[in-house]
Design an enzyme around this catalytic site. Structure first.
Site, PDB file in Angstrom:
ATOM      1  N   HIS A 195       0.801  -1.227   0.000  1.00  0.00           N
ATOM      2  CA  HIS A 195       0.000   0.000   0.000  1.00  0.00           C
ATOM      3  C   HIS A 195       0.832   1.274   0.000  1.00  0.00           C
ATOM      4  O   HIS A 195       0.428   2.287  -0.573  1.00  0.00           O
ATOM      5  CB  HIS A 195      -1.016  -0.030   1.143  1.00  0.00           C
ATOM      6  CG  HIS A 195      -2.188  -0.896   0.786  1.00  0.00           C
ATOM      7  ND1 HIS A 195      -2.380  -2.137   1.336  1.00  0.00           N
ATOM      8  CD2 HIS A 195      -3.172  -0.715  -0.110  1.00  0.00           C
ATOM      9  CE1 HIS A 195      -3.462  -2.671   0.786  1.00  0.00           C
ATOM     10  NE2 HIS A 195      -3.965  -1.826  -0.083  1.00  0.00           N
ATOM     11  N   GLU A 437     -11.498 -10.024  -5.297  1.00  0.00           N
ATOM     12  CA  GLU A 437     -10.059 -10.001  -4.994  1.00  0.00           C
ATOM     13  C   GLU A 437      -9.616 -11.219  -4.188  1.00  0.00           C
ATOM     14  O   GLU A 437      -8.519 -11.256  -3.649  1.00  0.00           O
ATOM     15  CB  GLU A 437      -9.666  -8.688  -4.313  1.00  0.00           C
ATOM     16  CG  GLU A 437     -10.527  -8.267  -3.150  1.00  0.00           C
ATOM     17  CD  GLU A 437     -10.129  -6.901  -2.584  1.00  0.00           C
ATOM     18  OE1 GLU A 437      -9.074  -6.359  -2.946  1.00  0.00           O
ATOM     19  OE2 GLU A 437     -10.885  -6.392  -1.741  1.00  0.00           O
ATOM     20  N   ASP A 461      -4.834  -7.960  -4.584  1.00  0.00           N
ATOM     21  CA  ASP A 461      -5.091  -9.027  -3.622  1.00  0.00           C
ATOM     22  C   ASP A 461      -5.361 -10.354  -4.316  1.00  0.00           C
ATOM     23  O   ASP A 461      -4.978 -11.409  -3.807  1.00  0.00           O
ATOM     24  CB  ASP A 461      -6.279  -8.652  -2.720  1.00  0.00           C
ATOM     25  CG  ASP A 461      -5.827  -7.767  -1.572  1.00  0.00           C
ATOM     26  OD1 ASP A 461      -4.795  -8.089  -0.954  1.00  0.00           O
ATOM     27  OD2 ASP A 461      -6.481  -6.758  -1.303  1.00  0.00           O
ATOM     28  N   CYS A 508      -9.618  -2.634 -11.133  1.00  0.00           N
ATOM     29  CA  CYS A 508      -9.074  -1.472 -10.420  1.00  0.00           C
ATOM     30  C   CYS A 508      -7.748  -1.777  -9.721  1.00  0.00           C
ATOM     31  O   CYS A 508      -7.163  -0.904  -9.099  1.00  0.00           O
ATOM     32  CB  CYS A 508     -10.088  -0.924  -9.418  1.00  0.00           C
ATOM     33  SG  CYS A 508     -10.436  -2.056  -8.071  1.00  0.00           S
TER      34      CYS A 508
HETATM   35  C1  PEP Z   1      -6.694  -4.770  -5.007  1.00  0.00           C
HETATM   36  O1  PEP Z   1      -6.548  -5.594  -4.095  1.00  0.00           O
HETATM   37  O2  PEP Z   1      -6.395  -5.005  -6.192  1.00  0.00           O
HETATM   38  C2  PEP Z   1      -7.213  -3.437  -4.708  1.00  0.00           C
HETATM   39  C3  PEP Z   1      -7.469  -2.577  -5.679  1.00  0.00           C
HETATM   40  O3  PEP Z   1      -7.381  -3.106  -3.391  1.00  0.00           O
HETATM   41  P1  PEP Z   1      -6.160  -2.657  -2.441  1.00  0.00           P
HETATM   42  O4  PEP Z   1      -4.950  -2.461  -3.287  1.00  0.00           O
HETATM   43  O5  PEP Z   1      -6.573  -1.402  -1.765  1.00  0.00           O
HETATM   44  O6  PEP Z   1      -6.049  -3.813  -1.500  1.00  0.00           O
HETATM   45 MG    MG Z   2      -7.488  -5.220  -2.189  1.00  0.00          MG
END
Ligand code: PEP
Ligand code: MG
Length: 583
Positions: A195, A437, A461, A508
């Site tokens: 993150h 995910e 994820d 996304c």
């Molecule tokens: C993902 O897991 O691809 C996602 C967009 O959520 P995050 O990166 O916030 O876990």
């Molecule tokens: Mg995620």
């Protein structure tokens, strides 16, 4: 001059003096100092001890006044043990000797000395003594907090440009960086989709992670080049290298400027197929950047960041204000608000007395919300109130099964009823979707599709859970790849199931932000992607450079391959032909 490589996570070039940030939770790297600085470091260590003693004494007085009986005695004992250690002359001498003989920082000397004592205690058979190791770690934390506190202040009040170098950065720390002064980031730990990396990319700060031991071979104020395009960090470059990278930096800025020219043009393939290009944000202010870069709406608003940059929990009004600001930038465009994805590497662990052993598989995301209903309802209340301001969609993260989805929807209905009773307006037909995910959600997408308006594939994820590879762990980062045939098969299943159920589908995860994947995703049937704001122009340029026929051909070829290496190479070669400047 030293050249080191890691993983490129946020594009761009930075050249500046280094600022090293330590974290209390990790082993403090050995850092040498100039012998002339030893006196200063010894003084810093002394002050840290004095301040820790006075802090502990004050705490002790306060506790004495509020506790009674057995509890009081136990706590008094703990304080007494800690104070005894802090007053121990031989301990202090060990630390100052270390600074003196090895010319190391006070932070390193404190950490090393106390950890050695703790590990010695752990090996002792007598449980009373071995349990004292926890006290030593506690004392270490207290002293480090004293020593590192001023460093934290420094980063908040920068007056000159720096490159931040750290063992590991949390998403919260990264989100707090002032872009005007933090020109680049290099971290020993982390992966492409950790993150902190995602936040660096959103902020447009060039970053390289998985540097392994960079913090051990760098000193504060060394000159550092961060090449966020190729994952290279150069420490104390010679003048020729600096000139070379200044040239690369100019080229990069020029490419960005050229791409800005297409920001008003639609994301349409050469044969006329329209693709919807949305942006991912963590903070409402970023909505404006998505708009400037030519994004058509918000496909992922990571609302948990509302919790990460403030000392107390956000109120319902804090939620509402953030959503209203975001929607304000995109009045007649979709704004997909993902309910808070707390847990794992975000927020909850530091609040727990005993951290979860496997936080990424623990009380994370929608699971956390379904166990903390008051917090969840507060957020849903605010989203629903904001739903009348624009085209709001609600998205639940980390759904693993139908029951979880049903529970989340039931809570949403409860909140709607509360609003009805209070005669508060909201959009009764607000679209509700989920992130796909987890492999379990991908494999049951056909049944989940019946109860939602849309899917958004979270490839970050999904890749982590499919391959059993921690997305933030540099030790296994070479095993983390969304080009793995297993991941691609799951993605294909989800796309097919969404199409069959005639619901909207987007991607996304970071896969959509990476130039080499976009052609494949289009060929697999994706028509909406949500990407990091700075990547919108580049992704649009690739979309505008290909035909759907070409994309379909690439997808057919890739889906017939069974080696990640082969797929990655093929994707890279294909995208490089389409847009050589991006590589
Ligand atoms: C993902 O897991 O691809 C996602 C967009 O959520 P995050 O990166 O916030 O876990
Ligand atoms: Mg995620």
């Amino acid at each position: 001059m030293e050249i080191k490589s890691g993983i490129a996570v946020s594009p761009g070039i930075a050249i500046a003096k280094s600022m090293i940030i330590d974290s209390e939770d990790y082993r403090i790297p050995r850092r040498s100092i100039n012998p002339s600085q030893r006196k200063v470091e010894i003084q810093r260590a002394r002050e840290a001890f004095e301040n820790a003693i006075s802090e502990l004494t004050k705490l002790q007085a306060r506790q004495d006044a509020t506790l009674t009986g057995i509890e009081q005695r136990q706590i008094r004992d703990i304080f007494a043990v800690h104070l005894r250690f802090l007053h121990d002359r031989s301990l202090r001498k060990k630390i100052t000797d270390l600074i003196h003989t090895e010319s190391v920082t006070a932070v390193y000397a404190v950490s090393k000395t106390l950890r050695e004592i703790a590990s010695h205690f752990t090996r002792v058979k007598d449980p009373y003594i071995s349990e004292r190791a926890a006290d030593i770690y506690d004392i270490e934390r207290r002293l480090l907090a004293q020593l590192l506190g001023s460093r934290r202040e420094d980063i908040e009040h920068l007056t000159e440009e720096v490159v931040v170098v750290a063992r590991e950065l949390s998403p919260t720390q990264t989100a707090g960086f002032n872009k005007d002064f933090v020109k680049g980031i290099a971290a020993d730990a982390g992966g492409r989709t950790s993150h902190a990396a995602i936040v660096a990319r959103s902020l447009g700060i060039p970053a390289v992670v998985a540097m392994e031991d960079l913090t051990e071979s760098i000193s504060g104020s060394d000159t550092v080049i961060i090449d966020g395009n190729h994952g290279i960090v150069i420490v104390n470059p010679d003048s020729k290298t600096i000139a070379q990278y200044e040239g690369y930096s100019r080229e990069f800025v020029e490419l960005e400027r050229k791409l800005d020219a297409i920001k008003k043009k639609p994301a349409v393939t050469r044969d006329g197929v329209k693709v919807t290009l949305l942006g991912n944000i963590e903070f409402p202010e970023e909505a404006e950047i998505v708009l400037q870069k030519g994004g058509e709406g918000i496909g992922l608003y990571r609302t948990e960041f509302l919790y990460l940059n403030r000392p107390s929990e956000p109120t319902e009004q804090d939620h509402y204000t953030a959503y209203a600001e975001t929607i304000g930038a995109f009045k007649h465009r979709p704004v997909t608000i993902r309910t808070m994805d707390l847990g794992a590497d975000k927020y909850t662990q530091s609040k727990r007395f005993v951290p979860e052993p496997n936080p990424f598989l623990g009380l994370r995301s929608i699971r956390f919300c379904l166990k903390n209903l008051a917090v969840f309802k507060t957020q849903l209340h605010a989203i629903l109130r904001a739903s009348v301001l624009g085209e709001v969609k609600i998205m639940f993260p980390l759904i693993t099964n139908l029951q979880e989805l049903m529970q989340a929807k039931m809570i949403l209905r409860d909140v709607m009823e509360d609003l009805d009773e209070a005669s508060i307006a909201y959009n009764k037909h607000v679209e509700v979707g989920i992130m796909i995910e987890t492999p379990s959600a991908a494999l049951t997408a056909c049944s989940l599709a019946r109860d939602v308006d849309f899917f958004s594939i979270g490839t970050n994820d999904l890749t982590q859970y499919t391959l059993a590879v921690d997305r933030g762990n540099e030790l296994v980062s070479t095993l983390y790849s969304s080009a793995d045939p297993a991941v691609l098969r799951l993605i294909r299943t989800v796309i097919q199931d969404a199409h069959k159920a005639q619901i909207d589908l987007s991607v996304c995860g970071e896969m959509a932000s990476e130039p080499q994947y976009i052609i494949l995703l289009l060929g697999m049937g994706v028509r909406t992607v949500s990407v990091a704001a700075p990547m919108i122009p580049e992704i649009k340029q690739i979309i505008r450079s290909v035909t759907m026929e070409e994309c379909n051909k690439v997808a057919r070829k890739i889906l017939g391959m069974n080696s990640e290496r082969q797929i990655s190479n093929y994707l890279r070669d294909t995208a490089r032909k389409v847009m050589p400047e991006a590589f």
